[in-house]
Design an enzyme around this catalytic site. Structure first.
Site, short mmCIF file in Angstrom:
data_model
loop_
_atom_site.label_atom_id
_atom_site.label_comp_id
_atom_site.label_asym_id
_atom_site.label_seq_id
_atom_site.Cartn_x
_atom_site.Cartn_y
_atom_site.Cartn_z
N LYS A 14 -1.12 8.70 2.21
CA LYS A 14 -1.92 7.56 2.67
C LYS A 14 -3.13 8.00 3.50
O LYS A 14 -3.18 9.14 3.97
CB LYS A 14 -1.00 6.61 3.45
CG LYS A 14 0.10 6.02 2.55
CD LYS A 14 0.90 4.92 3.23
CE LYS A 14 1.90 4.31 2.25
NZ LYS A 14 2.63 3.16 2.83
N TYR A 54 -0.39 -3.10 -4.91
CA TYR A 54 0.68 -3.64 -4.07
C TYR A 54 0.97 -5.11 -4.38
O TYR A 54 1.47 -5.83 -3.51
CB TYR A 54 0.33 -3.46 -2.60
CG TYR A 54 0.62 -2.08 -2.06
CD1 TYR A 54 1.92 -1.60 -1.99
CD2 TYR A 54 -0.41 -1.24 -1.62
CE1 TYR A 54 2.21 -0.34 -1.49
CE2 TYR A 54 -0.13 0.03 -1.12
CZ TYR A 54 1.18 0.47 -1.05
OH TYR A 54 1.46 1.71 -0.56
N PHE A 62 2.57 -8.83 5.86
CA PHE A 62 1.79 -7.62 6.14
C PHE A 62 0.84 -7.25 5.00
O PHE A 62 0.17 -6.23 5.06
CB PHE A 62 2.73 -6.43 6.42
CG PHE A 62 3.73 -6.14 5.33
CD1 PHE A 62 3.37 -5.40 4.21
CD2 PHE A 62 5.04 -6.60 5.43
CE1 PHE A 62 4.28 -5.13 3.20
CE2 PHE A 62 5.96 -6.34 4.42
CZ PHE A 62 5.58 -5.59 3.31
N ARG A 90 12.51 9.54 -3.41
CA ARG A 90 12.84 8.56 -2.37
C ARG A 90 13.69 9.21 -1.27
O ARG A 90 13.55 8.89 -0.09
CB ARG A 90 13.58 7.36 -2.96
CG ARG A 90 12.73 6.55 -3.91
CD ARG A 90 11.67 5.72 -3.25
NE ARG A 90 12.22 4.58 -2.53
CZ ARG A 90 11.47 3.64 -1.96
NH1 ARG A 90 10.15 3.70 -2.02
NH2 ARG A 90 12.04 2.64 -1.34
N ARG A 107 8.65 10.99 6.02
CA ARG A 107 8.27 9.94 6.97
C ARG A 107 8.76 10.22 8.38
O ARG A 107 8.10 9.87 9.35
CB ARG A 107 8.74 8.58 6.46
CG ARG A 107 7.86 8.06 5.32
CD ARG A 107 8.37 6.79 4.75
NE ARG A 107 7.44 6.20 3.78
CZ ARG A 107 7.78 5.31 2.88
NH1 ARG A 107 9.04 4.89 2.79
NH2 ARG A 107 6.89 4.82 2.04
N ASN A 117 3.12 4.98 7.38
CA ASN A 117 4.33 5.79 7.13
C ASN A 117 4.06 6.99 6.22
O ASN A 117 4.94 7.46 5.51
CB ASN A 117 5.46 4.90 6.61
CG ASN A 117 5.07 4.13 5.36
OD1 ASN A 117 3.99 4.32 4.83
ND2 ASN A 117 5.96 3.28 4.88
N HIS A 120 3.52 7.02 0.08
CA HIS A 120 4.14 6.00 -0.77
C HIS A 120 4.80 6.70 -1.95
O HIS A 120 4.24 7.65 -2.49
CB HIS A 120 3.10 5.01 -1.31
CG HIS A 120 3.63 4.14 -2.38
ND1 HIS A 120 4.37 3.02 -2.10
CD2 HIS A 120 3.60 4.25 -3.74
CE1 HIS A 120 4.76 2.46 -3.25
NE2 HIS A 120 4.30 3.20 -4.26
N GLU A 131 3.04 2.39 -11.75
CA GLU A 131 2.11 2.99 -10.79
C GLU A 131 1.45 4.25 -11.37
O GLU A 131 0.26 4.51 -11.12
CB GLU A 131 2.85 3.30 -9.49
CG GLU A 131 3.27 2.02 -8.77
CD GLU A 131 4.13 2.28 -7.54
OE1 GLU A 131 4.20 3.44 -7.08
OE2 GLU A 131 4.75 1.31 -7.04
P1 CMP Z 1 5.13 1.62 0.88
O1 CMP Z 1 6.30 2.43 0.47
O2 CMP Z 1 3.77 2.12 0.51
O3 CMP Z 1 5.32 0.15 0.29
C1 CMP Z 1 4.77 -0.98 0.89
C2 CMP Z 1 4.15 -0.69 2.23
O4 CMP Z 1 3.99 -1.80 3.05
C3 CMP Z 1 5.07 0.22 3.03
O5 CMP Z 1 5.14 1.49 2.47
C4 CMP Z 1 4.43 0.11 4.40
O6 CMP Z 1 3.25 0.91 4.51
C5 CMP Z 1 4.06 -1.36 4.40
N1 CMP Z 1 5.08 -2.16 5.08
C6 CMP Z 1 6.32 -2.42 4.68
N2 CMP Z 1 6.97 -3.21 5.55
C7 CMP Z 1 6.09 -3.46 6.53
C8 CMP Z 1 6.15 -4.23 7.71
N3 CMP Z 1 7.24 -4.88 8.07
N4 CMP Z 1 5.05 -4.25 8.47
C9 CMP Z 1 3.92 -3.59 8.10
N5 CMP Z 1 3.81 -2.85 6.98
C10 CMP Z 1 4.88 -2.78 6.21
#
Ligand code: CMP
Length: 144
Positions: A14, A54, A62, A90, A107, A117, A120, A131
């Site tokens: 990211k 997304y 969010f 994962r 992470r 985080n 992805h 994807e």
């Molecule tokens: P990712 O695995 O990229 O998939 C969706 C993304 O949304 C996730 O990682 C986070 O970056 C973001 N995300 C998921 N849950 C939350 C949350 N509760 N608040 C903010 N961002 C979130």
């Protein structure tokens, strides 16, 4: 029905992790676990590309913040190969919240908070195919 390829997944570093110089360290963790790099691409997502990517989260509170964040700077995407690749990746990535992720996961090591985080990775074989198509397929998301 198209057969599902279980040997491929995607890892996206990211924007803040790219800016923080973590691409090499993160992809080294994948290589150490015998993921083979099949392709790599560094590019920026437009707001609309990030919304498409997304789409599954469009109704989440969010979503807007996530889309802005993911289009805030270059990201690095890796097409990786290994047996049972989605599950193995994962496990290496950890949980969505770095604070709840196991020791030794990407992470836990490099994530800042639930949004920032670090990486992805797709959560199912179906999403991996979608994807991978978006990032590396024909008509892929815009490349800088
Ligand atoms: P990712 O695995 O990229 O998939 C969706 C993304 O949304 C996730 O990682 C986070 O970056 C973001 N995300 C998921 N849950 C939350 C949350 N509760 N608040 C903010 N961002 C979130």
């Amino acid at each position: 029905m198209k057969s599902m390829d279980t040997t491929k997944t995607l890892l996206i570093v990211k924007p803040d992790a790219v800016a923080g110089g973590l691409v090499g360290k993160i992809v080294a963790m994948a290589e150490e676990r015998s993921f083979k790099i099949l392709d790599v691409k560094m590019f920026s997502l437009s707001l609309s590309d990030a919304s498409v990517f997304y789409n599954v989260h469009r109704d989440k509170p969010f979503f807007e913040s996530l889309v802005k964040y993911m289009s805030s700077g270059p990201i690095a995407a890796f097409l990786l190969e290994k047996d049972d690749a989605v599950k193995a990746m994962r496990e290496l990535v950890g949980l969505v919240d770095p604070a709840e992720s196991a020791e030794g996961t990407i992470r836990k090591l490099y994530g800042v908070d639930i949004q920032h985080n670090a990486v992805h990775a797709p959560d199912s074989i179906e999403n991996a195919q979608r994807e991978i198509g978006l990032v590396f397929g024909r008509g892929a998301l815009q490349r800088l």
